[in-house]
Design an enzyme around this catalytic site. Structure first.
Site, PDB file in Angstrom:
ATOM      1  N   LYS A 262     -82.891  10.815  31.092  1.00 47.75           N
ATOM      2  CA  LYS A 262     -82.619  10.292  29.755  1.00 47.75           C
ATOM      3  C   LYS A 262     -83.521  11.066  28.800  1.00 47.75           C
ATOM      4  O   LYS A 262     -84.746  11.045  28.933  1.00 47.75           O
ATOM      5  CB  LYS A 262     -82.941   8.793  29.707  1.00 47.75           C
ATOM      6  CG  LYS A 262     -82.974   8.180  28.296  1.00 47.75           C
ATOM      7  CD  LYS A 262     -81.587   7.970  27.739  1.00 47.75           C
ATOM      8  CE  LYS A 262     -81.627   7.218  26.405  1.00 47.75           C
ATOM      9  NZ  LYS A 262     -82.015   5.799  26.561  1.00 47.75           N
ATOM     10  N   VAL A 263     -82.910  11.768  27.841  1.00 45.34           N
ATOM     11  CA  VAL A 263     -83.667  12.608  26.916  1.00 45.34           C
ATOM     12  C   VAL A 263     -83.198  12.363  25.487  1.00 45.34           C
ATOM     13  O   VAL A 263     -82.190  11.696  25.250  1.00 45.34           O
ATOM     14  CB  VAL A 263     -83.504  14.109  27.253  1.00 45.34           C
ATOM     15  CG1 VAL A 263     -84.034  14.422  28.641  1.00 45.34           C
ATOM     16  CG2 VAL A 263     -82.041  14.551  27.111  1.00 45.34           C
ATOM     17  N   SER A 264     -83.903  12.938  24.539  1.00 43.50           N
ATOM     18  CA  SER A 264     -83.473  12.927  23.150  1.00 43.50           C
ATOM     19  C   SER A 264     -82.336  13.928  22.956  1.00 43.50           C
ATOM     20  O   SER A 264     -82.366  15.025  23.533  1.00 43.50           O
ATOM     21  CB  SER A 264     -84.623  13.319  22.225  1.00 43.50           C
ATOM     22  OG  SER A 264     -85.682  12.410  22.295  1.00 43.50           O
TER      23      SER A 264
ATOM     24  N   HIS B  76     -87.221   2.405  18.294  1.00 45.46           N
ATOM     25  CA  HIS B  76     -87.073   1.302  19.237  1.00 45.46           C
ATOM     26  C   HIS B  76     -87.444  -0.058  18.632  1.00 45.46           C
ATOM     27  O   HIS B  76     -87.035  -0.396  17.530  1.00 45.46           O
ATOM     28  CB  HIS B  76     -87.888   1.572  20.506  1.00 45.46           C
ATOM     29  CG  HIS B  76     -87.475   2.821  21.230  1.00 45.46           C
ATOM     30  ND1 HIS B  76     -86.182   3.291  21.249  1.00 45.46           N
ATOM     31  CD2 HIS B  76     -88.192   3.711  21.960  1.00 45.46           C
ATOM     32  CE1 HIS B  76     -86.121   4.394  21.965  1.00 45.46           C
ATOM     33  NE2 HIS B  76     -87.321   4.678  22.401  1.00 45.46           N
TER      34      HIS B  76
ATOM     35  N   THR C 150     -84.920  13.020  18.428  1.00 45.84           N
ATOM     36  CA  THR C 150     -83.906  12.851  17.393  1.00 45.84           C
ATOM     37  C   THR C 150     -84.530  12.246  16.144  1.00 45.84           C
ATOM     38  O   THR C 150     -84.184  12.623  15.023  1.00 45.84           O
ATOM     39  CB  THR C 150     -82.777  11.943  17.901  1.00 45.84           C
ATOM     40  OG1 THR C 150     -82.229  12.505  19.095  1.00 45.84           O
ATOM     41  CG2 THR C 150     -81.675  11.800  16.869  1.00 45.84           C
ATOM     42  N   ALA C 151     -85.449  11.320  16.329  1.00 46.70           N
ATOM     43  CA  ALA C 151     -86.114  10.703  15.180  1.00 46.70           C
ATOM     44  C   ALA C 151     -86.781  11.760  14.318  1.00 46.70           C
ATOM     45  O   ALA C 151     -86.703  11.725  13.085  1.00 46.70           O
ATOM     46  CB  ALA C 151     -87.145   9.682  15.659  1.00 46.70           C
TER      47      ALA C 151
END
Length: 282
Positions: A53-55, A153, A109-110
């Site tokens: 699980k990655v950005s 989050h 992504t943020a």
């Protein structure tokens, strides 16, 4: 045995509970590593593990070795990162111009959404960006160590406890300016596993999502075990926000959102360009 890494956040443990516990018929057995997404981003860049699980932001660096799976990730609406300050800000006059901003990662992504917003909104740009562990950002803003913080989050639900103010909802800005949902976390798997295995992995992830929805109480202990000290009600909000129809299947809208993010970031020279078709699934 398939080696996988995902975060201990409630959305990931909810999504992968059934698969990780051998409840998905015909799914490969998993060897699970828990790691925050900034760690899994680095693992992907080094080619470690089979599934991660990655950005979405890290995809331009890893798509030669990894394929984007069409399910299991986090993409949606009303779930974007926030920029927080100690005092109410005024983004119309570039309240962050020349200021110091703490971010959880420069491969997230943020961070891309923040840089794209700042390029449009902050005259002259921010003064300095510092990387801090996610859990240190809100205290640093509260204590005046930095002028603003980029948070993700569950911070959407808890920042008021630190006496902080929302300067901007970057997801809201993205949705308003592009019309696309927000691409946050992606599931990737090594291309060397071969197309049949990649399709099997995708179907396993999709079925795990469906099983989590069908019997949400079954995963509750697993979610709470790894959510550390998170309030159960916050964990439930977290799951409701980040696990949605795009988690089951990205679909055309999900792929369009991912392409738009990476194309815009590439145009701003924040990431390398992505070749046509590189996001397509086998």
């Amino acid at each position: 045995m398939t080696r996988i890494a995902y975060s201990p956040c409630p959305n990931d443990t909810f999504v992968f509970h059934a698969w990780a516990h051998g409840l998905v018929p015909g799914a490969p057995e998993l060897d699970v590593t828990f790691a925050d997404i900034d760690i899994t981003n680095g693992m992907a860049e080094r080619g470690e593990l089979d599934v991660l699980k990655v950005s979405y932001a890290v995809l331009p660096w890893v798509l030669d070795e990894y394929a984007l799976l069409p399910c299991g990730g986090a993409l949606g609406r009303g779930c974007g990162p926030l920029v927080l300050t100690r005092e109410p800000g005024n983004r119309e006059v570039g309240g962050l111009s020349g200021r110091t901003v703490a971010v959880p990662s420069e491969r997230s992504t943020a961070y891309l959404l923040f840089r794209l917003w700042a390029a449009e909104t902050v005259p002259g740009g921010v003064g300095r960006v510092v990387v801090l562990p996610f859990h240190e950002i809100m205290p640093a803003v509260r204590d005046g160590k930095v002028d603003a913080g980029l948070v993700i989050h569950e911070a959407r639900f808890t920042y008021q406890r630190y006496g902080l103010h929302r300067l901007v909802d970057l997801g809201e800005h993205w949705e308003t300016t592009t019309g696309h949902p927000i691409p946050l976390g992606a599931i990737i798997a090594k291309r060397s596993l071969g197309a049949p295995t990649l399709r099997r992995l995708a179907e396993s992830a999709r079925e795990s999502v469906r099983m989590a929805w069908a019997a949400p109480d079954v995963s509750r202990a697993y979610v709470r075990e790894h959510a550390q000290e998170m309030d159960p009600s916050v964990a439930d909000q977290h799951i409701a926000l980040y696990v949605n129809g795009y988690t089951e299947d990205l679909g055309a809208a999900g792929y369009a959102a991912a392409s738009a993010l990476l194309d815009r970031a590439s145009a701003e020279k924040l990431v390398p360009g992505v070749a046509p078709g590189a996001l397509d699934f086998v």
